[in-house]
Structures are given as C-alpha cells and as structure tokens.
Design an enzyme around this catalytic site. Structure first.
Site, PDB file in Angstrom:
ATOM      1  N   ARG A 180      -6.318   7.682  12.108  1.00 24.80           N
ATOM      2  CA  ARG A 180      -6.235   8.089  10.698  1.00 24.80           C
ATOM      3  C   ARG A 180      -7.000   7.087   9.823  1.00 24.80           C
ATOM      4  O   ARG A 180      -7.687   7.477   8.882  1.00 24.80           O
ATOM      5  CB  ARG A 180      -4.788   8.196  10.246  1.00 24.80           C
ATOM      6  CG  ARG A 180      -4.024   9.337  10.890  1.00 24.80           C
ATOM      7  CD  ARG A 180      -2.610   9.463  10.338  1.00 24.80           C
ATOM      8  NE  ARG A 180      -2.608   9.914   8.950  1.00 24.80           N
ATOM      9  CZ  ARG A 180      -1.526   9.934   8.176  1.00 24.80           C
ATOM     10  NH1 ARG A 180      -0.373   9.461   8.646  1.00 24.80           N
ATOM     11  NH2 ARG A 180      -1.588  10.375   6.942  1.00 24.80           N
ATOM     12  N   CYS A 238       0.439   2.634   3.913  1.00 22.26           N
ATOM     13  CA  CYS A 238       0.472   3.537   5.066  1.00 22.26           C
ATOM     14  C   CYS A 238       0.140   4.931   4.552  1.00 22.26           C
ATOM     15  O   CYS A 238      -0.778   5.093   3.754  1.00 22.26           O
ATOM     16  CB  CYS A 238       1.840   3.480   5.746  1.00 22.26           C
ATOM     17  SG  CYS A 238       3.224   3.874   4.643  1.00 22.26           S
TER      18      CYS A 238
END
Length: 283
Positions: A180, A238
């Site tokens: 990611r 995050c």
C-alpha cells in the site's frame, strides 16, 4: 511506567488491592471479501466471552467520530469520549488495561486516546485475548461511574500539514503494508502511495508470530534502522489512525515518544491537491 503488560502480570494485578479497569476493544477492519459478507461484530465476540469484569468499548462509535473529510476514524468528540470512558469505569486515579482479539491495533487506539487525553496509567495486554490463560465470563459488566475528564496534549497529535512538515524535518513512519505504501494496491482509499518523505514501516513487523511485541532491544534496532534517533521528532500514520496507534505503542515500548496523524492516509488521499509518492523511495 511500561506501555504493555503480560497476561501473567495482569492476572496477578487483578488479585491485588488496586486492580485495573479492563476495557475490551475487539475490532477488525471490515473489508468485505464478497458482497453481503457480515461485518465483524466485536460486541458479539465480547458477549461470547471476555475477561471477567471487562467492559466492551466500541472503536467505531466511542473511539472515533463518523467517517468524513478527516478520514475513516477521525478523533471522537472529546465530550462523548470522556462520557464513554466514565461509563466504562475509567478514573484518573485507577490503572487501565486494554485488550483486543490479538492483533493489538484496536487496543492501541484506546491506549493512545487515553494517554493523549491525559490518563497517567494505561497499558495494553501484550498478545491480546489469545494470551490470556484464565477463565472468561459472559456476564455484562456494570462498573461504577468513573471520573476521567479528557485533557488532550497537542504535542502528541499531527494533522496533514504537520505530517508533511515532519516528513521533511524528522521521521514520519507509514505503518501500512508495504504494497500500500508503494502504491501497488489500494483496497480502501481513493489512491495508493504515501506521503512524500514518509518511510515504510509496517506495524506487523513489530510483533512476533504470536502477536506479542518483539523484545525491546529488537524494536530499538528496527526503528534505528528506519532512521529514528533521539535527535529528530517522530510521527506515525497508517490508513485511518488505528494500526498507526499500534506503531506509536511499539515506539513507546522501545522508549521513543511519537505523535500520531489520526486522519492518516484516508484523510490525506481524499484531497487531490495533496502530493502522493509511489514506489519504495520515500520521495
């Protein structure tokens, strides 16, 4: 004060004169694998069995406000958060231990919020519920009302602009999975990639196969290799401020203070005007 507690230490403290308040924060990121797949139900898991005396805390409703322009899990309204903690029996003078189903992310979110809002004694059960060897209870706990009043510390919180600046002036860690960060996949947010200057530091690499944190020396070596030092400020983000809280917890175990960008990638990536970096290079 340490930020984590082992199951055996917790069992001992629960028999003492000043047992900690127990918060059960079982939660999982719901990314449906097929249409109509049921979402994880932490309250049902709690009802099926929890540490005796523990109170269930709903991450989505009590540890975050509704999703919106500030991300999927923005900060909760602090008045409502304080009320939820008092209902759970949290008082400033009483220690608190938080646990979840073993991943540690949800428990760390509760830990971070309580610490950021001024509670002096909060720890996470290392390894979560799977580490507990004692009996479980199906009784719904009804503790006496606590007296905790949130008093947030601005120093422990980052916004989008502060995160961009920290990536240049200090160390900004990206706690998401490496793919990611690199922008190879993005199952949730508008676009893949990372904040320019951020360093890939998947939070899953802070724990062993049993979900417990690595030894302190190993954590320190890991963060040192990522550029963390005493000379530079450290921040973490995050996807939506949950797994990032777990990285802040890992840093605390290693003795490193760090701020959290709660909006994280879900907020950053929602604004097309913000820059996005892709690939393994931070820039």
């Amino acid at each position: 004060m340490t930020a984590i507690i082992t199951a055996s230490e917790l069992a001992h403290e629960l028999t003492g004169e000043d047992p900690p308040v127990l918060l059960d924060v079982r939660w999982q990121l719901s990314v449906a694998k097929a249409a109509g797949a049921p979402a994880f139900d932490g309250r049902a898991e709690y009802a099926a069995g929890h540490l005796p005396g523990a109170v269930f805390v709903d991450l989505d409703r009590e540890l975050a406000s509704a999703p919106g322009e500030h991300g999927r899990h923005p900060l909760p309204d602090l008045t409502e958060f304080g009320a939820a903690m008092r209902r759970a029996g949290v008082s400033a003078s009483c220690p608190v231990v938080v646990y979840d189903g073993g991943q540690g992310w949800a428990a760390a979110r509760a830990w971070w919020l309580l610490r950021w809002t001024g509670h002096p004694d909060v720890r996470v059960l290392d390894g979560g519920l799977p580490a507990w060897q004692g009996p479980l209870s199906a009784d719904v706990s009804a503790p006496a009302e606590g007296d905790f009043e949130p008093a947030p510390d601005a120093a422990g919180l980052l916004d989008a602009d502060g995160s961009a600046a920290l990536a240049r002036a200090g160390v900004l860690l990206d706690a998401r999975a490496g793919e990611r960060y690199r922008g190879e996949v993005e199952p949730i947010d508008r676009v893949g990639g990372h904040i320019p200057g951020a360093v890939s530091a998947p939070t899953t690499e802070n724990v062993g196969p049993d979900g417990r944190f690595l030894p302190v020396a190993d954590l320190r070596d890991r963060f040192k290799a990522l550029g963390v030092s005493e000379e530079a400020p450290v921040g973490v983000y995050c996807g939506s401020g949950v797994s990032g809280a777990h990285e802040v917890l890992a840093l605390a175990v290693a003795g490193v203070p760090a701020a959290l960008y709660v909006g994280s990638w879900s907020e950053w990536s929602s604004d097309p005007s913000r820059p996005v970096a892709v690939g393994p290079d931070p820039q």
